[in-house]
Design an enzyme around this catalytic site. Structure first.
Site, short mmCIF file in Angstrom:
data_model
loop_
_atom_site.label_atom_id
_atom_site.label_comp_id
_atom_site.label_asym_id
_atom_site.label_seq_id
_atom_site.Cartn_x
_atom_site.Cartn_y
_atom_site.Cartn_z
N ASP A 13 0.57 -1.40 0.29
CA ASP A 13 -0.20 0.26 0.05
C ASP A 13 0.92 1.99 -0.05
O ASP A 13 0.47 1.99 0.65
CB ASP A 13 -0.94 -0.29 1.24
CG ASP A 13 -1.89 -1.23 0.97
OD1 ASP A 13 -2.30 -2.19 0.04
OD2 ASP A 13 -2.73 -1.89 2.58
N LYS A 16 1.98 2.61 -4.84
CA LYS A 16 2.10 1.60 -6.43
C LYS A 16 1.17 1.24 -7.71
O LYS A 16 2.16 2.32 -8.84
CB LYS A 16 2.55 -0.05 -6.69
CG LYS A 16 3.62 -0.24 -5.28
CD LYS A 16 2.95 -1.92 -5.14
CE LYS A 16 1.87 -2.53 -4.14
NZ LYS A 16 1.82 -1.77 -2.55
N GLY A 40 -3.98 -4.10 -3.51
CA GLY A 40 -5.80 -3.14 -4.18
C GLY A 40 -4.66 -1.56 -4.40
O GLY A 40 -4.51 -1.29 -3.36
N HIS A 41 -5.12 -1.95 -5.85
CA HIS A 41 -4.30 -0.34 -6.60
C HIS A 41 -4.87 0.73 -6.76
O HIS A 41 -5.74 0.72 -7.31
CB HIS A 41 -3.45 -1.13 -7.93
CG HIS A 41 -2.14 -1.94 -7.24
ND1 HIS A 41 -1.20 -2.63 -8.07
CD2 HIS A 41 -2.03 -2.50 -6.07
CE1 HIS A 41 -0.38 -3.37 -7.06
NE2 HIS A 41 -0.89 -3.52 -5.96
N GLN A 221 2.06 -5.62 -3.35
CA GLN A 221 2.44 -6.12 -2.26
C GLN A 221 3.54 -5.11 -2.04
O GLN A 221 4.06 -4.20 -2.14
CB GLN A 221 2.62 -7.74 -1.12
CG GLN A 221 1.23 -8.19 -1.48
CD GLN A 221 1.34 -8.44 -3.21
OE1 GLN A 221 1.36 -9.79 -3.97
NE2 GLN A 221 -0.49 -8.64 -2.65
P1 GDP Z 1 -0.91 0.44 -3.48
O1 GDP Z 1 -0.98 -0.86 -2.94
O2 GDP Z 1 1.16 0.35 -2.91
O3 GDP Z 1 -1.31 1.01 -5.15
O4 GDP Z 1 -1.23 1.70 -2.89
P2 GDP Z 1 -2.39 1.74 -1.89
O5 GDP Z 1 -3.58 1.93 -3.53
O6 GDP Z 1 -3.70 0.34 -1.24
O7 GDP Z 1 -2.42 2.81 -1.17
C1 GDP Z 1 -2.15 4.07 -1.19
C2 GDP Z 1 -3.48 4.86 -0.80
O8 GDP Z 1 -3.11 6.09 -0.63
C3 GDP Z 1 -4.46 5.00 -1.51
O9 GDP Z 1 -5.96 5.39 -1.23
C4 GDP Z 1 -3.94 6.44 -2.32
O10 GDP Z 1 -5.08 7.00 -2.87
C5 GDP Z 1 -2.89 7.03 -1.63
N1 GDP Z 1 -1.85 8.19 -1.79
C6 GDP Z 1 -0.97 7.49 -2.89
N2 GDP Z 1 -0.37 8.89 -3.08
C7 GDP Z 1 -0.91 9.57 -2.15
C8 GDP Z 1 -0.24 10.99 -1.94
O11 GDP Z 1 1.33 11.26 -1.80
N3 GDP Z 1 -0.69 11.70 -0.59
C9 GDP Z 1 -1.47 11.02 -0.10
N4 GDP Z 1 -2.70 12.23 0.78
N5 GDP Z 1 -2.55 9.56 -0.26
C10 GDP Z 1 -1.61 9.01 -1.61
P1 IMO Z 2 -0.78 -4.00 -2.08
O1 IMO Z 2 -0.33 -4.33 -3.49
C1 IMO Z 2 -0.89 -4.63 2.08
C2 IMO Z 2 -0.65 -8.81 3.44
C3 IMO Z 2 -2.32 -8.99 4.33
C4 IMO Z 2 -1.40 -10.32 5.11
C5 IMO Z 2 -0.55 -11.32 4.53
C6 IMO Z 2 -0.68 -12.16 3.96
O2 IMO Z 2 -1.95 -3.03 -2.14
O3 IMO Z 2 0.43 -3.54 -1.87
P2 IMO Z 2 -2.17 -12.79 1.29
O4 IMO Z 2 -3.63 -12.34 1.73
O5 IMO Z 2 -1.41 -12.44 0.76
O6 IMO Z 2 -1.70 -14.10 1.97
O7 IMO Z 2 -2.18 -11.77 3.74
O8 IMO Z 2 -0.56 -9.59 3.35
N1 IMO Z 2 -1.10 -8.20 2.02
C7 IMO Z 2 -1.10 -6.99 1.97
N2 IMO Z 2 -0.91 -5.52 2.22
N3 IMO Z 2 -1.46 -4.11 0.64
C8 IMO Z 2 -0.75 -6.25 0.17
O9 IMO Z 2 -0.79 -5.66 -1.43
C9 IMO Z 2 -1.35 -6.66 1.00
N4 IMO Z 2 -1.30 -7.92 0.42
C10 IMO Z 2 -1.07 -9.15 0.92
O10 IMO Z 2 -2.46 -8.37 4.96
O11 IMO Z 2 -0.94 -10.03 6.09
MG MG Z 3 -2.69 -1.37 -1.40
#
Ligand code: GDP
Ligand code: IMO
Ligand code: MG
Length: 432
Positions: A13, A16, A40-41, A221
């Site tokens: 998270d 990416k 979840g991107h 991840q």
């Molecule tokens: P990913 O899994 O690495 O793609 O990241 P996620 O989407 O799960 O989580 C990142 C969260 O931070 C999302 O809700 C994005 O919309 C938000 N986000 C990304 N870059 C920024 C930033 O620079 N500032 C803020 N405030 N939110 C951001």
């Molecule tokens: P993105 O791509 C954050 C964590 C789960 C758990 C562990 C194992 O959005 O960054 P799994 O379902 O993969 O067997 O769970 O890994 N986990 C993540 N945490 N971002 C993710 O993906 C994750 N994918 C798995 O919360 O601790």
């Molecule tokens: Mg994510």
């Protein structure tokens, strides 16, 4: 041509999805190489927000090829829901998304096994996303998996054999379940998948490179969730590190070019597992609230803490990161001071190595820096950065010996600032 790889350096998270979307115009092809719908991107642009799980984050920048690589595990039902939602918002994928025949399928019973395994672990549960990731990779490694290419070859037999094995495992675990409805929808997902082109992604990707096409590999991840190098057993079941791009796409190590490492200006983690810099106080709550730190897949509250440079240095070493991208610094725009963990104190001894076992004896050693106390969310160039923010960047670059080339100051595509436009004079530490 080489494949550039983009990886999360923390516990996922990091942002990416946003950065892949921003970088996609520079590439011809974007490819996911591991993980599945546990990811979840989130992408935001033109006032819209999208969350992608299995589909590469290059899908919104027109005319690019997007590939789901062999290292990915794919749930046809979740994929169908994701693709249909995108089509409904005007983004038809069928021509632009190619799927590796060698990617493994997540079966309905894999989800049940995930839940049963977690239940059997009790308090020691991993806190998985419940998407069947672990059991699917387990079947892959134990040579019992069903792959996307199998959909066109004797699928019914392969599916029933795998399902029967799972059912006996679930019986042994005393796990009761009913997958009638889920299975029906899942089989509709299998039919839905057939409209996409299944490819020999290994040959295709290597051919793209030969043809002079540029490829961006999108990690899911984060490095600290890697099956080998993460905080085992509280990890996911794939290689999230840079080397995973080689096995997950079928490219040789010498085909890797730039390695973009993404990190948040602080730290978060979802699910169980060690997190030395976790904050249980109001500062942790503040990071959570301002950063909207709730899982994009499960909605779970993310644990929050200060940046951990011991873990980050470890990730940079394992991944061979050539440039860093710092996300979400805007979340700390109002902070008077900021802390960064530069070492661990383990029973009175300081170390900057990430230890084999992390327990309550591992205490973070902090350096405190002044906050910038400026709203940075509307800034467009590094010339506008406040002095204290530049100090934070210089401190991190010095510690991490890697340049921070992009700073993200908000979730929107446009809230992205490139640094080092006159690269050579200002490059720090190491060669890119
Ligand atoms: P990913 O899994 O690495 O793609 O990241 P996620 O989407 O799960 O989580 C990142 C969260 O931070 C999302 O809700 C994005 O919309 C938000 N986000 C990304 N870059 C920024 C930033 O620079 N500032 C803020 N405030 N939110 C951001
Ligand atoms: P993105 O791509 C954050 C964590 C789960 C758990 C562990 C194992 O959005 O960054 P799994 O379902 O993969 O067997 O769970 O890994 N986990 C993540 N945490 N971002 C993710 O993906 C994750 N994918 C798995 O919360 O601790
Ligand atoms: Mg994510």
């Amino acid at each position: 041509m080489k494949v550039d790889v983009l990886l999360g350096l923390q516990w996922g998270d990091e942002g990416k999805g946003k950065v892949v979307d921003v970088l996609t115009p520079r590439y011809d092809v974007v490819s996911r190489f591991q993980g599945g719908p546990n990811a979840g991107h989130t992408l935001e642009f033109d006032g819209q927000k999208y969350v992608l799980r299995s589909i590469p984050s290059g899908i919104f920048q027109g005319g690019k090829i997007n590939v789901i690589g062999n290292g990915v595990v794919l749930d046809p039902l979740l994929f169908k829901q994701e693709a249909e939602a995108l089509a409904a918002s005007g983004h038809d994928l069928t021509k632009r998304l190619l799927i590796s025949k060698k990617a493994h399928l997540i079966l309905p019973t894999h989800r049940m096994l995930d839940a049963a395994n977690e239940a059997a672990k009790g308090d020691a549960k991993i806190g998985t996303t419940g998407k069947g990731i672990g059991p699917t990779y387990t079947d892959k490694i134990s040579r019992n998996g069903v792959r996307v290419g199998d959909i066109l070859h004797d699928f019914d037999k392969k599916y029933s054999q795998a399902k029967a094995k799972h059912e006996s495992l679930l019986r042994a675990l005393n796990y009761t379940y009913d997958i009638t409805e889920l299975e029906k929808e899942w089989l509709e997902g299998i039919e839905f998948l057939k409209q996409f082109t299944f490819i020999d992604s290994d040959y295709e990707i290597n051919q793209y490179l030969k043809d002079g096409k540029s490829v961006l590999a999108e990690g899911a991840q984060g490095t600290m969730l890697d099956i080998d190098f993460g905080s085992y057993p509280f990890v996911t079941s794939s290689n999230t590190v840079c080397a995973g791009a080689c096995t997950g796409l079928g490219i040789a190590p010498n085909k890797i070019g730039e390695v973009y490492g993404i990190f948040k200006a602080y730290c978060t983690r979802v699910g169980s597992g060690p997190f030395p810099t976790e904050l249980f106080d109001e500062t942790g709550d503040k990071l959570c609230v301002i950063g909207h730190e709730f899982g994009s897949v499960t909605g779970r509250k993310r644990r929050c803490g200060w940046i951990d440079l011991v873990a980050l240095k470890y990730a940079i070493m394992i991944d061979g990161v050539t440039q860093l991208i710092m996300m979400k610094s805007d979340v700390m725009d109002t902070f008077e001071t900021i802390k960064a963990c530069v070492a661990y104190d383990i029973a009175g001894e300081e170390t900057d190595r990430y230890p084999f076992e992390i327990d309550e004896n591992v205490k973070p050693v902090y350096v405190e820096l002044p906050g910038w106390q400026t709203d940075m969310t509307k800034m467009q160039s590094e010339d506008e950065f406040p002095e204290e923010f530049n100090q934070y960047l210089s401190f991190l670059e010095e510690q991490l010996q890697t340049p921070i080339k992009i700073v993200s100051v908000g979730p929107d595509r446009d809230q992205t600032i490139e640094r080092y436009t006159e690269i050579e004079e200002r490059r720090v530490g190491k060669e890119c």
